[in-house]
Design an enzyme around this catalytic site. Structure first.
Site, PDB file in Angstrom:
ATOM      1  N   GLY A  33       0.783  -1.233   0.000  1.00  0.00           N
ATOM      2  CA  GLY A  33       0.000   0.000   0.000  1.00  0.00           C
ATOM      3  C   GLY A  33       0.807   1.271   0.000  1.00  0.00           C
ATOM      4  O   GLY A  33       0.255   2.356  -0.202  1.00  0.00           O
ATOM      5  N   GLY A  58       3.450   1.621  -2.043  1.00  0.00           N
ATOM      6  CA  GLY A  58       4.094   1.683  -3.345  1.00  0.00           C
ATOM      7  C   GLY A  58       3.398   2.664  -4.262  1.00  0.00           C
ATOM      8  O   GLY A  58       2.463   3.380  -3.877  1.00  0.00           O
ATOM      9  N   LYS A  84       6.744 -12.321 -12.426  1.00  0.00           N
ATOM     10  CA  LYS A  84       5.341 -11.933 -12.340  1.00  0.00           C
ATOM     11  C   LYS A  84       4.449 -12.904 -13.103  1.00  0.00           C
ATOM     12  O   LYS A  84       3.321 -13.197 -12.680  1.00  0.00           O
ATOM     13  CB  LYS A  84       5.148 -10.512 -12.889  1.00  0.00           C
TER      14      LYS A  84
END
Length: 612
Positions: free
Chosen positions: A22, A24, A180
């Protein structure tokens, strides 16, 4: 028994959500939007700091500080690699938003793998620790994971209005994108196991305030002069997404998952601003808004690719540690647009901020990085003008006064023809020139002070006429040399002589090989030019003086950028050869063997500053 709820019903309830990451870039936007919407109790979880550090100058941080004071928000430090901490922070939450980590370094593969893959894998219900923690399976029912559209792009081909009908490559040159991709697979496989519903969002080229990667990278390139280059044709299109639109998409996904829509759970959705734009046009808008020169010099992609390859072979770290050069090269030279209709139809997503407004907001947020001197540099002297002294010589060689420049050029051309193309010796040409000057001066002196043109255009001498052309006498000061001019000339000669003596002394000591090679090359060029007629070098110098300075003054930025690119190529090539040629490795080993040993006590005192 599950009870279906609509988005409107959910909006009236006080729900608890957890925003992992939160603090970032995207996490800040999501937290701020949740707090503005109301009806949410927000738990901000992040691994960047152990306490909540806010910046009062940022509107999002001010909003978060007020929410913490009122109890609408809270902060918790959490390590995503520790399942017990994940269980603690998510206990009792209705939905978990998993944003990007804030402190990743691509130089540490193990840490990246543990945070991205293992950390996201902590939410997989089949993991041992997660399965033993029954509480989290009962309470957390929705997980929205922020991925990236990069997982559908490997750089091998353009993507135009890409959707999920094509197969993702699965192989990437960028390590973070590869990790990712694997983490996204774990999140999607976790869907519908023990009641957990997951959804993956893939925003394309996210930008906005508090961006720590893309915009700062552009500013660094602009400061180094590399932002002048356009890689490829410059016509490639890209989809960009404003950060607040990404936050809005996450909220839409969470509410849709709460409605138990089958077509959403376990799926991935592209998120864009629905306004494709040329990549280099977007870059130009950002740099131009911050006061930096816009890209305008097109460079072939293969040339930049060679520089990147040489840079990677030299094993040198980039100045920016979070963006790989391969990714930037692919992003800058390929078309990347995605079809966002699935998110519109199934999530009810539509951008809340237009691309134009997003760009303006981003530029305002990075006003501290703006180039204030860009708008005033046009009033300053150019490099050529400073080099030429900014006087009459500069005005003549830079064609500021075309009539005077042409006259000087015409006179110099006549002198060049008189001395070098007439076929006489230099001494006879000089004697004839002096004779011509003396005759001209004497003839000018015996002319009457008054001349008048008659009707037949013939020159008539009328000393007493009041209407005529005045012949001005040449004052004697034109032939005089002042003492100060002589002193300046002598000082210049003495300076040049002493400088030459110092260089000869340095060469005699044999200490500077670089200067030795410069002198050898210069003397060889002089010898090569004198092998021909002196007319050649003087003619080249004459043309060069009246053309090269003017061209460089008009295209200073382009020429400087070209030399900068050429210099980068030479540096990377030198590093590559130095690391891979056998003779270079043997020289390095010899230097290591002959390097004096440093006592352990001294070496230990410098351990924090690098290798001794």
């Amino acid at each position: 028994m599950l009870v279906k709820t609509t988005a409107s019903d959910v909006a009236t309830e006080n729900r608890t959500c957890v925003v992992l990451g939160g603090r970032g870039f995207l996490g800040r936007s999501l937290v701020a939007r949740l707090l503005r919407l109301g009806g949410w109790i927000v738990r901000v979880a992040d691994s960047s700091s152990h306490s909540l550090l806010t910046d009062p100058s940022l509107a999002s941080d001010s909003l978060l500080s007020n929410a913490v004071c009122s109890g609408q928000a809270s902060f918790c430090h959490v390590d995503v690699r520790d399942t017990s901490q994940i269980i603690k922070v998510t206990k009792g939450a209705d939905v978990v938003f998993y944003m990007e980590p804030t402190d990743l370094d691509i130089g540490d593969f193990y840490n990246c793998y543990m945070i991205i893959v293992q950390g996201y894998g902590s939410f997989h219900p089949l993991s041992v620790d997660f399965f033993l923690s029954f509480d989290i399976l009962v309470l957390v029912r929705r997980l929205v994971y922020n991925s990236s559209a990069d997982v559908a792009f490997d750089g091998s081909r353009d993507i135009l209005d890409g959707d999920f009908s094509f197969i993702c490559p699965g192989k990437f040159k960028d390590m973070l994108i590869d990790l990712k991709f694997h983490a996204e697979g774990l999140i999607r496989l976790a869907n519908n196991i023990d009641g957990l519903l997951t959804c993956v969002l893939q925003p394309s080229n996210v930008f906005g305030p508090c961006d720590t990667q893309f915009v700062p990278l552009l500013v660094n390139l602009a400061k180094s002069g590399l932002s002048k280059f356009i890689i490829g044709s410059g016509e490639n299109m890209s989809d960009f997404t404003y950060a607040e639109n990404v936050a809005h998409a996450h909220i839409c996904a969470a509410e849709t998952l709460g409605s138990r829509v089958v077509s959403v759970a376990g799926k991935a959705f592209f998120i864009t601003n629905l306004e494709p734009i040329m990549f280099w046009e977007f870059v130009s808008l950002i740099l131009g808004g911050l006061g930096y020169p816009r890209p305008y010099i097109k460079v072939p992609t293969w040339m930049v690719s060679c520089i990147v390859s040489l840079h990677q072979c030299s094993n040198e770290k980039l100045h920016n540690h979070s963006i790989s050069p391969d990714y930037m090269l692919q992003l800058a030279s390929r078309t990347r647009t995605f079809d966002c209709s699935a998110a519109q139809n199934h999530l009810g997503y539509s951008p809340v901020i237009s691309l134009k407004d997003g760009i303006n907001s981003t530029i305002q947020s990075f006003s501290h990085l703006a180039n204030d001197t860009f708008y005033t540099k046009f009033n300053e002297q150019s490099k050529v003008e400073k080099m030429l002294g900014g006087g009459i010589v500069a005005d003549i060689l830079l064609w500021r006064d075309e009539r005077r420049t042409f006259a000087c050029f015409f006179v110099l051309v006549l002198l060049f023809c008189w001395f070098f193309l007439c076929g006489r010796t230099f001494a006879s040409s000089l004697a004839d020139l002096l004779l011509l000057v003396i005759v001209t001066l004497y003839g000018h002196g015996i002319l009457s002070s008054k001349l008048e043109l008659g009707s037949d255009s013939s020159v008539m001498l009328k000393p007493e006429s009041k209407c005529g052309y005045a012949v001005q006498e040449i004052p004697s000061s034109c032939f005089e040399v002042t003492v100060s001019d002589v002193q300046k000339s002598l000082r210049s000669i003495a300076y040049i002589w002493n400088r030459g003596v110092r260089r000869i002394t340095t060469l005699a000591k044999g200490e500077d090989w670089c200067k030795f090679f410069k002198v050898v090359v210069s003397l060889y060029l002089v010898k090569y030019m004198q092998s021909y007629s002196l007319a050649v070098p003087f003619g080249i110098a004459l043309v060069y003086a009246f053309t090269a300075y003017f061209v460089y003054d008009q295209y200073e930025a382009e020429i400087d950028a070209f030399w900068l690119l050429l210099f980068c190529c030479m540096v990377e090539l030198k590093n590559f050869l130095w690391r891979h040629l056998p003779i270079a490795s043997s020289l390095q080993n010899e230097n290591v063997l002959h390097q004096p040993k440093v006592p352990a006590r001294v070496a230990g005192s410098y351990s924090g500053y690098g290798r001794v």
